[in-house]
Design a protein around this motif. Structure first.
Motif, PDB file in Angstrom:
ATOM      1  N   ALA A  58      -8.655   4.031  -4.446  1.00 15.36           N
ATOM      2  CA  ALA A  58      -9.720   4.467  -5.368  1.00 15.36           C
ATOM      3  C   ALA A  58      -9.413   5.854  -5.922  1.00 15.36           C
ATOM      4  CB  ALA A  58     -11.072   4.458  -4.653  1.00 15.36           C
ATOM      5  N   MET A  59      -8.847   6.720  -5.093  1.00 17.35           N
ATOM      6  CA  MET A  59      -8.548   8.078  -5.558  1.00 17.35           C
ATOM      7  C   MET A  59      -7.414   8.051  -6.573  1.00 17.35           C
ATOM      8  SD  MET A  59      -9.256  10.484  -2.271  1.00 17.35           S
ATOM      9  CE  MET A  59     -10.031  11.854  -3.086  1.00 17.35           C
ATOM     10  N   ARG A  60      -6.430   7.202  -6.303  1.00 15.60           N
ATOM     11  CA  ARG A  60      -5.320   7.064  -7.251  1.00 15.60           C
ATOM     12  C   ARG A  60      -5.811   6.559  -8.597  1.00 15.60           C
ATOM     13  NH1 ARG A  60       0.256   4.766  -4.803  1.00 15.60           N
ATOM     14  NH2 ARG A  60       0.533   3.833  -6.844  1.00 15.60           N
ATOM     15  N   GLU A  61      -6.693   5.562  -8.537  1.00 17.05           N
ATOM     16  CA  GLU A  61      -7.271   4.999  -9.768  1.00 17.05           C
ATOM     17  C   GLU A  61      -7.984   6.076 -10.585  1.00 17.05           C
ATOM     18  OE1 GLU A  61      -7.635   1.347 -10.841  1.00 17.05           O
ATOM     19  OE2 GLU A  61      -5.737   1.678  -9.810  1.00 17.05           O
ATOM     20  N   LYS A  62      -8.556   7.037  -9.881  1.00 21.73           N
ATOM     21  CA  LYS A  62      -9.275   8.137 -10.539  1.00 21.73           C
ATOM     22  C   LYS A  62      -8.322   9.217 -11.026  1.00 21.73           C
ATOM     23  CE  LYS A  62     -13.796   7.578 -10.298  1.00 21.73           C
ATOM     24  NZ  LYS A  62     -14.478   7.576 -11.565  1.00 21.73           N
ATOM     25  N   GLY A  63      -7.038   9.050 -10.738  1.00 21.12           N
ATOM     26  CA  GLY A  63      -6.053  10.006 -11.229  1.00 21.12           C
ATOM     27  C   GLY A  63      -5.682  11.106 -10.260  1.00 21.12           C
ATOM     28  N   TYR A  64      -6.131  10.992  -9.000  1.00 21.19           N
ATOM     29  CA  TYR A  64      -5.747  12.002  -8.009  1.00 21.19           C
ATOM     30  C   TYR A  64      -4.403  11.619  -7.404  1.00 21.19           C
ATOM     31  CZ  TYR A  64     -10.439  13.783  -8.458  1.00 21.19           C
ATOM     32  OH  TYR A  64     -11.599  14.303  -8.965  1.00 21.19           O
ATOM     33  N   ALA A  65      -3.369  12.367  -7.768  1.00 22.24           N
ATOM     34  CA  ALA A  65      -2.013  12.018  -7.334  1.00 22.24           C
ATOM     35  C   ALA A  65      -1.780  12.539  -5.920  1.00 22.24           C
ATOM     36  CB  ALA A  65      -1.011  12.613  -8.295  1.00 22.24           C
ATOM     37  N   ILE A  66      -1.447  11.607  -5.037  1.00 23.91           N
ATOM     38  CA  ILE A  66      -1.127  11.984  -3.661  1.00 23.91           C
ATOM     39  C   ILE A  66       0.388  11.868  -3.519  1.00 23.91           C
ATOM     40  CG2 ILE A  66      -1.398  11.259  -1.265  1.00 23.91           C
ATOM     41  CD1 ILE A  66      -4.228  10.212  -2.209  1.00 23.91           C
ATOM     42  N   ASP A  67       1.071  12.998  -3.331  1.00 28.91           N
ATOM     43  CA  ASP A  67       2.533  12.934  -3.296  1.00 28.91           C
ATOM     44  C   ASP A  67       3.071  12.869  -1.869  1.00 28.91           C
ATOM     45  OD1 ASP A  67       1.518  15.433  -2.932  1.00 28.91           O
ATOM     46  OD2 ASP A  67       2.854  16.471  -4.328  1.00 28.91           O
ATOM     47  N   LYS A  68       2.564  13.752  -1.020  1.00 28.59           N
ATOM     48  CA  LYS A  68       3.074  13.779   0.357  1.00 28.59           C
ATOM     49  C   LYS A  68       2.211  12.913   1.272  1.00 28.59           C
ATOM     50  CE  LYS A  68       5.543  18.060   0.350  1.00 28.59           C
ATOM     51  NZ  LYS A  68       5.079  18.871  -0.792  1.00 28.59           N
ATOM     52  N   GLY A  69       2.820  12.464   2.362  1.00 29.27           N
ATOM     53  CA  GLY A  69       2.075  11.636   3.309  1.00 29.27           C
ATOM     54  C   GLY A  69       1.354  12.462   4.364  1.00 29.27           C
ATOM     55  N   PHE A  70       0.780  11.784   5.354  1.00 30.46           N
ATOM     56  CA  PHE A  70       0.051  12.475   6.432  1.00 30.46           C
ATOM     57  C   PHE A  70      -0.011  11.568   7.655  1.00 30.46           C
ATOM     58  CE2 PHE A  70      -2.955  10.286   3.630  1.00 30.46           C
ATOM     59  CZ  PHE A  70      -3.683   9.505   4.520  1.00 30.46           C
ATOM     60  N   ASP A  71      -0.343  12.184   8.778  1.00 29.31           N
ATOM     61  CA  ASP A  71      -0.623  11.428  10.004  1.00 29.31           C
ATOM     62  C   ASP A  71      -2.109  11.568  10.289  1.00 29.31           C
ATOM     63  OD1 ASP A  71       2.070  10.803  10.462  1.00 29.31           O
ATOM     64  OD2 ASP A  71       2.410  12.707  11.510  1.00 29.31           O
ATOM     65  N   VAL A  72      -2.756  10.456  10.636  1.00 33.14           N
ATOM     66  CA  VAL A  72      -4.188  10.525  10.948  1.00 33.14           C
ATOM     67  C   VAL A  72      -4.512   9.697  12.186  1.00 33.14           C
ATOM     68  CG1 VAL A  72      -4.792   8.648   9.324  1.00 33.14           C
ATOM     69  CG2 VAL A  72      -6.553  10.261  10.036  1.00 33.14           C
ATOM     70  N   LEU A  73      -5.425  10.211  12.979  1.00 34.34           N
ATOM     71  CA  LEU A  73      -5.959   9.458  14.117  1.00 34.34           C
ATOM     72  C   LEU A  73      -7.480   9.475  14.010  1.00 34.34           C
ATOM     73  CD1 LEU A  73      -5.539   7.976  16.816  1.00 34.34           C
ATOM     74  CD2 LEU A  73      -5.664  10.202  17.950  1.00 34.34           C
ATOM     75  N   TYR A  74      -8.071   8.275  14.056  1.00 41.64           N
ATOM     76  CA  TYR A  74      -9.527   8.143  13.939  1.00 41.64           C
ATOM     77  C   TYR A  74     -10.152   7.822  15.294  1.00 41.64           C
ATOM     78  CZ  TYR A  74      -8.907   7.321   8.837  1.00 41.64           C
ATOM     79  OH  TYR A  74      -8.607   7.411   7.507  1.00 41.64           O
ATOM     80  N   TYR A  75     -11.398   8.223  15.432  1.00 42.31           N
ATOM     81  CA  TYR A  75     -12.215   7.728  16.555  1.00 42.31           C
ATOM     82  C   TYR A  75     -13.671   7.677  16.107  1.00 42.31           C
ATOM     83  CZ  TYR A  75     -14.946   7.380  20.778  1.00 42.31           C
ATOM     84  OH  TYR A  75     -15.864   6.955  21.709  1.00 42.31           O
ATOM     85  N   GLY A  76     -14.314   6.542  16.313  1.00 43.15           N
ATOM     86  CA  GLY A  76     -15.722   6.426  15.911  1.00 43.15           C
ATOM     87  C   GLY A  76     -16.609   6.062  17.084  1.00 43.15           C
ATOM     88  N   PHE A 127      -8.137  18.826  -3.641  1.00 48.59           N
ATOM     89  CA  PHE A 127      -8.761  18.198  -4.817  1.00 48.59           C
ATOM     90  C   PHE A 127     -10.162  18.792  -4.984  1.00 48.59           C
ATOM     91  CE2 PHE A 127      -6.083  14.169  -3.924  1.00 48.59           C
ATOM     92  CZ  PHE A 127      -5.048  14.654  -4.705  1.00 48.59           C
ATOM     93  N   ASP A 128     -10.206  20.042  -5.431  1.00 52.75           N
ATOM     94  CA  ASP A 128     -11.480  20.765  -5.422  1.00 52.75           C
ATOM     95  C   ASP A 128     -12.505  20.222  -6.410  1.00 52.75           C
ATOM     96  OD1 ASP A 128     -10.364  22.307  -3.495  1.00 52.75           O
ATOM     97  OD2 ASP A 128      -9.630  23.835  -4.892  1.00 52.75           O
ATOM     98  N   LYS A 129     -12.017  19.394  -7.355  1.00 53.72           N
ATOM     99  CA  LYS A 129     -12.967  18.837  -8.328  1.00 53.72           C
ATOM    100  C   LYS A 129     -13.820  17.724  -7.707  1.00 53.72           C
ATOM    101  CE  LYS A 129     -10.785  19.568 -12.774  1.00 53.72           C
ATOM    102  NZ  LYS A 129      -9.489  19.007 -13.166  1.00 53.72           N
ATOM    103  N   VAL A 130     -13.368  17.200  -6.588  1.00 51.70           N
ATOM    104  CA  VAL A 130     -14.130  16.132  -5.937  1.00 51.70           C
ATOM    105  C   VAL A 130     -15.358  16.757  -5.276  1.00 51.70           C
ATOM    106  CG1 VAL A 130     -14.077  14.346  -4.145  1.00 51.70           C
ATOM    107  CG2 VAL A 130     -12.026  14.804  -5.505  1.00 51.70           C
ATOM    108  N   GLU A 131     -16.538  16.432  -5.797  1.00 48.62           N
ATOM    109  CA  GLU A 131     -17.758  16.993  -5.214  1.00 48.62           C
ATOM    110  C   GLU A 131     -18.207  16.151  -4.022  1.00 48.62           C
ATOM    111  OE1 GLU A 131     -20.747  17.944  -8.020  1.00 48.62           O
ATOM    112  OE2 GLU A 131     -19.269  18.718  -9.450  1.00 48.62           O
ATOM    113  N   GLN A 132     -19.131  16.707  -3.258  1.00 46.60           N
ATOM    114  CA  GLN A 132     -19.581  16.015  -2.050  1.00 46.60           C
ATOM    115  C   GLN A 132     -20.083  14.601  -2.386  1.00 46.60           C
ATOM    116  OE1 GLN A 132     -19.023  17.383   0.861  1.00 46.60           O
ATOM    117  NE2 GLN A 132     -20.119  15.999   2.220  1.00 46.60           N
TER     118      GLN A 132
END
Ligand code: GLA
Length: 391
Positions: free
Chosen positions: A104-122, A150-155
């Motif tokens: 969805a972010m890509r579709e909106k034009g937010y280019a993500i170039d580098k990757g990341f590692d993430v760990l979730y817990y809910g 991406f400071d233009k992305v509001e809450q």
């Protein structure tokens, strides 16, 4: 487990999986809806609050284009590895929620170039109708905004991005309520949102001598997605029929009186019932919030009960277990109101209960439920919490 313990566990496991180094921590809550069910995609009003339960993420930016995702809620916390490019492919696993957000972010034009590692817990029980998926989506949009500045992305955009992911990537054609509550929640407040205009108010949710109690039926709402989409298209059909008389885009534009005047135009009984629920539930929600503002909790509770009856009989999104829970609750002194909450087909009830009746409520429904369904209920006393934030 309290937040402190969760964060320590998350950081320790993150290091085990991905190695030493700096990590950033984020949280997005689940929600409970007090009234206004299946009104959000009908242009109506909703009245949810964010919970203090939700989903956490530990994240670190990488120097290459690899993305690695893992969750402590999955038995083996197996890592899924992808590239920035292939992250927008569907996996038919839990990562479709975060993948959907990246898409969805890509579709909106937010280019993500580098990757990341993430760990979730809910810590929201999955399938309980308390929006674990919305919290996962909003959380992902939140840390992506932070990682890539991406400071233009509001809450509030975190909510829209999450909804787009759920609706257009995962395929559950949801409204905005869950992601909105997760992004915009406020401590001790519920949110009265008009989904048509996206105007909203925070209302203090401190009840003098009562509490909001969630009861988890432990019935997982597995059918929810396909039935949900069916309800949605039934309401759209009703709009197109009623358009013969009124110039409307959504059922939320009609008052119950207007609907009653035109309802004979709808010959299909099922469609007429669905539309009736959407129109009346919207009116109930507006009335319930007025009652709360006037400190008239009894009226609020009565409207919650009426909401349940409508969801059970007209919208047909309840199930026998939840109908028992509400019926038993209504009989107990000190229970002000009780109804199913969320998308339906299982999940939880939400009740307002006088402080001195909470124990009796718990003991009574627990015993009855165990003897009829051989299942142990879980209860959560609601503490309206903050929306998505960095820790
Ligand atoms: C699900 C959806 C919401 C809303 C509720 C029913 O939770 O995600 O958008 O429609 O069902 O009120």
């Amino acid at each position: 487990m309290g937040e402190k313990e969760i964060l320590t566990m998350l950081q320790d496991k993150f290091k085990e999986l991905y190695g030493d180094g700096e990590v950033s921590l984020f949280f997005a809550p689940g929600r409970v809806n007090l009234i206004g069910e299946h009104t959000d995609y009908n242009g109506g009003h909703v009245f949810p609050c964010a919970l203090t339960l939700g989903t956490y993420a530990a994240v670190r930016l990488r120097g290459d284009d690899t993305i690695r995702m893992a969750s402590l809620n999955m038995d083996d916390a197996a890592i899924q590895t992808m590239t920035v490019e292939s992250a927008s492919d569907k996996s038919s696993t839990w990562t479709d929620y975060p993948r959907g957000v990246l898409w969805a972010m890509r579709e909106k034009g937010y280019a993500i170039d580098k990757g990341f590692d993430v760990l979730y817990y809910g810590n929201i029980p999955a399938g309980s109708g308390l929006s674990s998926s919305a919290s996962l989506e909003v959380l992902t949009a939140l840390y992506i905004r932070d990682l890539y500045h991406f400071d233009k992305v509001e809450q509030i955009d975190l909510a829209f991005l999450g909804q787009t992911a759920e609706s257009d990537f995962v395929g559950m054609k949801c409204g905005i309520m869950d992601q909105f509550a997760s992004a915009m929640g406020k401590e001790n407040a519920a949110m009265f949102l008009e989904t048509d205009t996206m105007q909203f108010d925070y209302l203090p949710l401190v009840l003098d001598d009562a509490k909001i109690v969630i009861t988890n039926s432990m019935v997982k709402h597995e059918l929810a997605s396909s039935e949900y989409n069916t309800r949605r298209s039934e309401c759209e059909k009703a709009v197109s029929i009623l358009n013969g008389k009124y110039d409307i885009k959504t059922l939320g534009e009609l008052t119950p009186e207007q609907f009653d005047e035109a309802k004979t135009l709808i010959s299909d009984e099922t469609i007429a019932k669905r539309a009736k629920h959407a129109v009346y539930e919207n009116a109930r929600t507006i009335a319930a919030v007025e009652a709360l503002k006037a400190n008239d909790i009894a009226t609020f509770g009565r409207l919650m009960n009426e909401s349940h009856v409508s969801l059970r009989d007209d919208y047909a999104v309840s199930c026998p277990e939840i109908d028992d829970l509400t019926a038993w609750a209504w009989e107990i002194d000190g229970v002000i109101g009780s109804r199913i909450t969320g998308g339906g087909f299982g999940g939880c009830t939400v009740s307002i209960i006088k402080n001195d009746a909470i124990d009796a409520y718990r003991d009574t429904v627990k015993a009855k439920y165990a003897s009829k369904y051989d299942t142990e209920l879980e209860f959560y006393v609601v503490d309206p919490g903050e929306g998505a934030h960095k820790i």
